[in-house]
Design an enzyme around this catalytic site. Structure first.
Site, PDB file in Angstrom:
ATOM      1  N   THR A  32       0.821  -1.218   0.000  1.00 50.85           N
ATOM      2  CA  THR A  32       0.000   0.000   0.000  1.00 50.85           C
ATOM      3  C   THR A  32       0.853   1.266   0.000  1.00 50.85           C
ATOM      4  O   THR A  32       0.656   2.170  -0.820  1.00 50.85           O
ATOM      5  CB  THR A  32      -0.900  -0.013   1.257  1.00 50.85           C
ATOM      6  OG1 THR A  32      -1.625  -1.233   1.264  1.00 50.85           O
ATOM      7  CG2 THR A  32      -1.865   1.151   1.262  1.00 50.85           C
ATOM      8  N   ALA A  52      13.537  19.821  -4.196  1.00 52.70           N
ATOM      9  CA  ALA A  52      14.696  19.004  -3.795  1.00 52.70           C
ATOM     10  C   ALA A  52      15.991  19.500  -4.424  1.00 52.70           C
ATOM     11  O   ALA A  52      17.076  19.243  -3.920  1.00 52.70           O
ATOM     12  CB  ALA A  52      14.460  17.548  -4.192  1.00 52.70           C
ATOM     13  N   ALA A  62      11.891  -4.081  -5.494  1.00 52.47           N
ATOM     14  CA  ALA A  62      11.969  -5.508  -5.160  1.00 52.47           C
ATOM     15  C   ALA A  62      10.683  -5.903  -4.462  1.00 52.47           C
ATOM     16  O   ALA A  62      10.261  -5.242  -3.505  1.00 52.47           O
ATOM     17  CB  ALA A  62      13.160  -5.771  -4.248  1.00 52.47           C
ATOM     18  N   ILE A 155       1.630  12.850   9.424  1.00 52.95           N
ATOM     19  CA  ILE A 155       1.881  14.030  10.271  1.00 52.95           C
ATOM     20  C   ILE A 155       3.398  14.215  10.403  1.00 52.95           C
ATOM     21  O   ILE A 155       4.088  13.291  10.821  1.00 52.95           O
ATOM     22  CB  ILE A 155       1.277  13.845  11.683  1.00 52.95           C
ATOM     23  CG1 ILE A 155      -0.212  13.518  11.614  1.00 52.95           C
ATOM     24  CG2 ILE A 155       1.532  15.081  12.539  1.00 52.95           C
ATOM     25  CD1 ILE A 155      -0.832  13.187  12.972  1.00 52.95           C
ATOM     26  N   GLY A 206     -11.458  -2.463   6.948  1.00 49.58           N
ATOM     27  CA  GLY A 206     -10.057  -2.482   6.512  1.00 49.58           C
ATOM     28  C   GLY A 206      -9.130  -1.638   7.369  1.00 49.58           C
ATOM     29  O   GLY A 206      -7.971  -1.443   7.026  1.00 49.58           O
ATOM     30  N   LYS A 224       5.930   3.724  18.500  1.00 55.33           N
ATOM     31  CA  LYS A 224       5.964   5.132  18.079  1.00 55.33           C
ATOM     32  C   LYS A 224       6.309   6.041  19.256  1.00 55.33           C
ATOM     33  O   LYS A 224       7.067   7.009  19.102  1.00 55.33           O
ATOM     34  CB  LYS A 224       4.614   5.517  17.459  1.00 55.33           C
ATOM     35  CG  LYS A 224       4.311   4.722  16.180  1.00 55.33           C
ATOM     36  CD  LYS A 224       2.840   4.831  15.798  1.00 55.33           C
ATOM     37  CE  LYS A 224       2.510   4.007  14.559  1.00 55.33           C
ATOM     38  NZ  LYS A 224       1.074   3.855  14.330  1.00 55.33           N
TER      39      LYS A 224
HETATM   40  N1  HSE Z   1      -1.701   0.057  12.305  1.00 52.17           N
HETATM   41  C1  HSE Z   1      -1.396   1.445  12.484  1.00 52.17           C
HETATM   42  C2  HSE Z   1      -2.608   2.180  12.987  1.00 52.17           C
HETATM   43  C3  HSE Z   1      -0.969   2.139  11.228  1.00 52.17           C
HETATM   44  O1  HSE Z   1      -3.674   1.598  13.154  1.00 52.17           O
HETATM   45  O2  HSE Z   1      -2.472   3.366  13.245  1.00 52.17           O
HETATM   46  C4  HSE Z   1       0.465   2.045  10.951  1.00 52.17           C
HETATM   47  O3  HSE Z   1       1.235   2.387  12.032  1.00 52.17           O
END
Ligand code: HSE
Length: 473
Positions: A32, A52, A62, A155, A206, A224
Site C-alpha cells: 500500500t 529538492a 523488489a 503528520i 479495513g 511510536k
Molecule cells: N496500524 C497502524 C494504525 C498504522 O492503526 O495506526 C500504521 O502504524
C-alpha cells in the site's frame, strides 16, 4: 551550423538534473505505502524536483509479488524479486524499506547501510527495538536513515520534534498514534458498542489488520512513543522499558461513565520528563514512557480526534502546548512522509555528515542515559469503578483506604450498576451499586497498594476497574 552545446540551465535544480540525472531510489516492498509513494512521486515530480534541487525517481523495485509490482510501476522501474539486487546496484543512492517487522527488514537495512546507501523506512518496530544499532551503523558509514513515516503516518511529527521545536526543553508528549484503536474507541463511545463488535467493524472496514494484536495491545503505539521519547529527550530507543497496555479489556460502561464526568477515553502514547526526581544523587531525573487507555477532559482538542485519525500534543517550555493532527496511515498520507524524507536526503546527501540533522535530534555524543521509570513510579490521576454492596459505611471505608495511602479524591459518582448489558441497565439483584471515583495525581505504586486493600473488602463485589487519567494541562 551552430555546433555549440545548449547553455546550462540557470536554475541549480535543473542544472544538477542535467549533470547527474535524478537521484535513483530503490523500493523494498511495494504494498500500500510503496504504491502510494510511487504514484505521488510521479504525480508531483515537477514540484518535488523544484524543492529538492534534483529529480527523484524510483528506478528499481523488489517485491516477491513481481506481477503486482509490474502492474503498479509499468516500465518506469525495474522489478526484481530479490531485495539484495537493489542494494547491490551502484546507481541506487537511496533504499526505501517498506517490508516491516524486525526480521529480514533489519538485515536488509543494515546491508543497505553497509553498501553506503541512504535509507528511508516507515518501520517503527524496527527502529524502536534496533534503532541504536541501526543509527550507529549509519553514522559509521556517513549515511542518513530517515523515518518520518514511522510515527503518525503523514503528520510531520519527527520534523517538528527534531527541528521545529529544537529551541525547547520538551516536557511531555501525549499522542493518539494508533488509528485502529482510535477508530474502535470512537465507535464504542458514539454507538455504545462493546469492544468485540467495534473491532469486527474496524476489520470489516479495513482499518484493522487480520491479526490486529499489535494495534489493540498497544504495541504499535509503544513503538511510536519510544521513537518520540528518544528524540524529545535525547536518550537511546528503549522499547523494552515502555509500559504497554491495550484496549481489549475496556468496557462500554466505563466509556459512558467517563463521559458523564466530562472525560473521553483514548489510547495515548505518553512520554514525560520527570525533573521533580532530579537531585544531587540523581541529576538526570527520569522519563515516563507508557501506552494505556487514558481519560482526558472532553474539552481538550485531542479528545475530539475521532475515527482513524492521529494527533500528537507536545509541550515545550518556550512554545507551550502544540498540537499536530492528521492521517496516521494509508497509502498517500504515509507516502507524503516517505517522500519528505527522500527530498531531505536529496538536499543533504552531499553535505558533510556532521552538518546534517542528527538522527535523534541530539548530537550522537550528547545522548543521556536518563532512566525510563518503572510504572510504579509514574505519577498520574485515576478513574476507579468499584461494584460494591449498597450498605452503610462502604463508601467511608473506601475513601478511608485512599486517605491512608495519601491519595486525594477529586470526584465521586454513585450509579445503580452496570451488570448485564454493560450499557447502564440496572444491576441484576438488589443491593449493589457502582462507585466511580476520580483521584488527584498520585504515584502509581501507592494506588496499587490502595487497590489491593480495597479489593480485599468483602463489600467490593467484582474486580475494580482502574484507568489512568491525564489532564494534559
Ligand atoms: N496500524 C497502524 C494504525 C498504522 O492503526 O495506526 C500504521 O502504524
Amino acid at each position: 551550423m551552430n555546433t555549440r552545446s545548449a547553455p546550462a540551465p540557470a536554475d541549480p535544480a535543473a542544472r544538477r538534473d542535467v549533470e547527474a540525472g535524478p537521484i535513483q531510489v530503490g523500493l523494498l516492498g511495494i504494498g500500500t505505502v510503496g504504491r502510494g509513494t510511487f504514484e505521488v512521486l510521479r504525480r508531483n515530480q515537477d514540484e518535488i524536483r523544484r524543492r529538492a534541487g534534483r529529480g527523484i525517481a524510483i528506478t528499481m523495485v523488489a517485491d516477491l509479488d513481481a506481477a503486482r509490482a509490474r502492474a503498479i510501476v509499468g516500465d518506469h522501474a525495474r522489478v526484481v524479486a530479490d531485495a539484495r539486487e537493489v542494494i547491490a546496484n551502484p546507481a541506487i543512492e537511496i533504499v526505501v524499506e517498506l517490508i516491516g517487522g524486525y526480521g529480514i527488514a533489519r538485515q536488509l537495512v543494515l546491508e543497505a547501510i553497509a553498501a553506503g546507501k541512504h535509507v528511508v523506512t516507515a518501520n517503527k518496530a524496527l527502529l524502536a527495538v534496533h534503532g541504536t544499532e541501526i543509527f550507529q551503523a549509519a553514522r559509521d558509514q556517513g549515511v542518513i536513515v530517515a523515518f518520518e513515516a514511522a510515527v503518525a503516518g503523514g503528520i510531520p511529527i519527527i520534523k517538528a520534534l527534531r527541528e521545529g521545536l529544537t529551541a525547547n526543553r520538551i516536557g511531555w508528549i501525549a499522542g493518539i498514534i494508533n488509528g485502529t484503536t482510535n477508530f474502535i474507541l470512537s465507535e464504542m463511545r458514539s454507538k455504545g458498542l462493546d469492544f468485540a463488535t467495534a473491532l469486527a467493524q474496524a476489520q470489516a472496514l479495513g482499518y484493522a489488520e487480520a491479526d490486529p494484536t499489535f494495534d489493540i495491545e498497544g504495541v504499535d503505539a509503544a513503538h511510536k512513543a519510544t521513537i518520540m521519547s528518544a528524540i524529545a529527550f535525547g536518550v537511546p530507543m528503549q522499547f523494552d522499558r515502555a509500559h504497554v497496555e491495550g484496549i481489549a479489556a475496556l468496557q462500554a460502561a466505563d466509556i459512558r461513565y467517563a463521559e458523564q464526568l466530562g472525560y473521553r477515553i483514548k489510547l495515548l502514547g505518553i512520554t514525560k520528563r520527570r525533573d521533580d526526581l532530579r537531585s544531587a544523587a540523581n541529576p538526570a531525573g527520569g522519563i515516563e514512557l507508557r501506552v494505556h487507555p487514558t481519560l482526558i477532559p472532553a474539552t481538550r482538542l485531542i479528545a475530539n480526534v475521532e475515527g482513524a485519525m492521529n494527533a500528537v500534543v507536545v509541550h515545550g517550555d518556550a512554545v507551550g502546548t502544540t498540537l499536530y493532527y492528521g492521517k496516521g496511515a494509508g497509502a498517500e498520507p504515509t507516502a507524503s512522509a516517505v517522500i519528505a524524507d527522500l527530498v531531505d536526503i536529496t538536499r543533504l546527501a552531499s553535505a558533510d555528515p556532521d552538518h546534517r540533522v542528527p538522527h535523534l535530534a541530539f548530537q550522537p555524543g550528547e545522548l543521556q542515559d536518563t532512566p525510563i521509570l518503572p510504572i510504579d513510579e509514574v505519577v498520574t490521576s485515576f478513574y476507579l469503578r468499584l461494584q460494591v454492596a449498597d450498605e452503610k459505611g462502604v463508601l467511608a471505608r473506601i475513601t478511608g483506604i485512599l486517605a491512608d495511602n495519601d491519595i486525594s479524591i477529586d470526584a465521586v459518582l454513585q450509579r445503580p450498576g452496570t451488570e448485564g448489558d454493560g450499557l447502564g441497565a440496572p444491576a441484576a439483584g438488589e443491593g449493589k451499586t457502582d462507585l466511580i471515583i476520580l483521584t488527584h495525581d498520585t504515584v502509581e505504586g501507592r494506588m496499587n497498594a490502595a487497590l489491593a486493600q480495597m479489593q480485599a473488602l468483602p463489600t467490593v463485589l467484582a474486580p475494580i476497574v482502574r484507568i489512568r487519567k491525564e489532564e494534559l494541562n
